[in-house]
Scaffold this motif. Structure first.
Motif, short mmCIF file in Angstrom:
data_model
loop_
_atom_site.label_atom_id
_atom_site.label_comp_id
_atom_site.label_asym_id
_atom_site.label_seq_id
_atom_site.Cartn_x
_atom_site.Cartn_y
_atom_site.Cartn_z
N TYR A 55 10.77 16.21 59.16
CA TYR A 55 10.63 17.14 60.27
C TYR A 55 9.50 16.57 61.29
N TYR B 107 12.79 22.63 66.27
CA TYR B 107 13.47 21.49 66.04
C TYR B 107 15.14 21.76 66.00
N SER C 252 12.68 22.18 57.40
CA SER C 252 12.56 21.29 56.07
C SER C 252 13.49 21.66 55.08
N ILE D 223 17.08 17.53 56.45
CA ILE D 223 15.64 17.56 57.16
C ILE D 223 14.48 17.58 55.77
N ALA E 25 7.64 17.93 56.81
CA ALA E 25 6.74 17.41 57.99
C ALA E 25 5.92 16.04 57.31
#
Length: 232
Positions: free
Chosen positions: A71, A78, A210, A228, A231
């Protein structure tokens, strides 16, 4: 010739049925090329008085279908954008629409991933979209399907997140079609083999987090997938 450090590898994509890979030269994206998406973004398009507009993404942002990407930083919104990707196979400059098919090598399925919050701030302030669009690992693309000289005029384009359909439209709803895109973009650039043109996304764009899994397809072309990750 020697360099201070090793130059990066040439971005490339697999080609269906071939052992050779397709080297990617540039990535162009057509903005707001489906009416319903233009409306959902608050910027309706009147083709009778407007021309297509474009933005570019770095070839280094390219990632192949099936990847898991982090991410991205500095965003809380996003978004996915499912697109038909046009692959240029012949050079051309100031190409008339009736000859545009001569430049086509084939097609792929793509995701134009977008930091929507940053894009909208830039848009509303009249600034470039780079931070919102030109994202590391933000240009996702499937294998290329060779269809030399073939103009795709219709076919379902759809995307799901975790199995739930989010986008579903038809390539026939493009405001500027394949021939028109090639003809117009070739007025500004000498198009070259390996240029990718992301032709626009239909309505239904939205955020991912995520752990989400994205799957998209274009009828007659194929499928693109992306997971995904966390982060960084």
């Amino acid at each position: 010739m020697s360099y201070l450090w090793n130059p990066p590898a040439i971005p490339s994509l697999p080609v269906r049925g071939l052992g050779e890979r397709l080297p990617v030269h540039r990535i162009f994206c057509v903005g707001r090329n489906y009416h319903a998406h233009a409306v959902e973004m608050g910027k309706p398009v009147d083709k009778s008085v407007e021309r297509p507009f474009y933005f570019t993404k770095s070839p280094s942002s390219l990632v192949e279908s099936g990847a898991t990407v982090a991410y991205p930083p500095e965003t809380r919104n996003y978004h996915y954008e499912m697109e038909l990707v046009l692959v240029i196979g012949q050079p051309g400059f100031r190409v008339p629409a009736e000859r545009a098919h001569e430049l086509i090598y084939g097609y792929a399925c793509g995701l134009d991933m977008t930091r929507r919050d940053l894009q909208l701030v830039a848009r509303d302030k009249g600034r470039p979209w780079d931070l919102g669009k030109d994202i590391e690992q933000g240009s996702v693309c499937s294998e290329v399907v060779p269809l030399p000289g073939e103009v795709i005029e219709s076919g379902e384009i759809a995307l799901s997140v975790n199995g739930q359909t989010k986008q579903c439209s038809d390539v026939g709803k493009l405001i500027w079609n394949i021939r028109e895109i090639i003809a117009d973009l070739s007025l500004f650039y000498h198009l070259q083999p390996g240029d990718l043109i992301y032709t626009g996304t239909p309505e239904g764009v939205g955020p991912v987090v995520s752990g989400d899994v994205i799957r998209g397809h274009v009828a007659g072309v194929g499928e693109v997938t992306l997971s995904i990750g966390a982060a960084e």
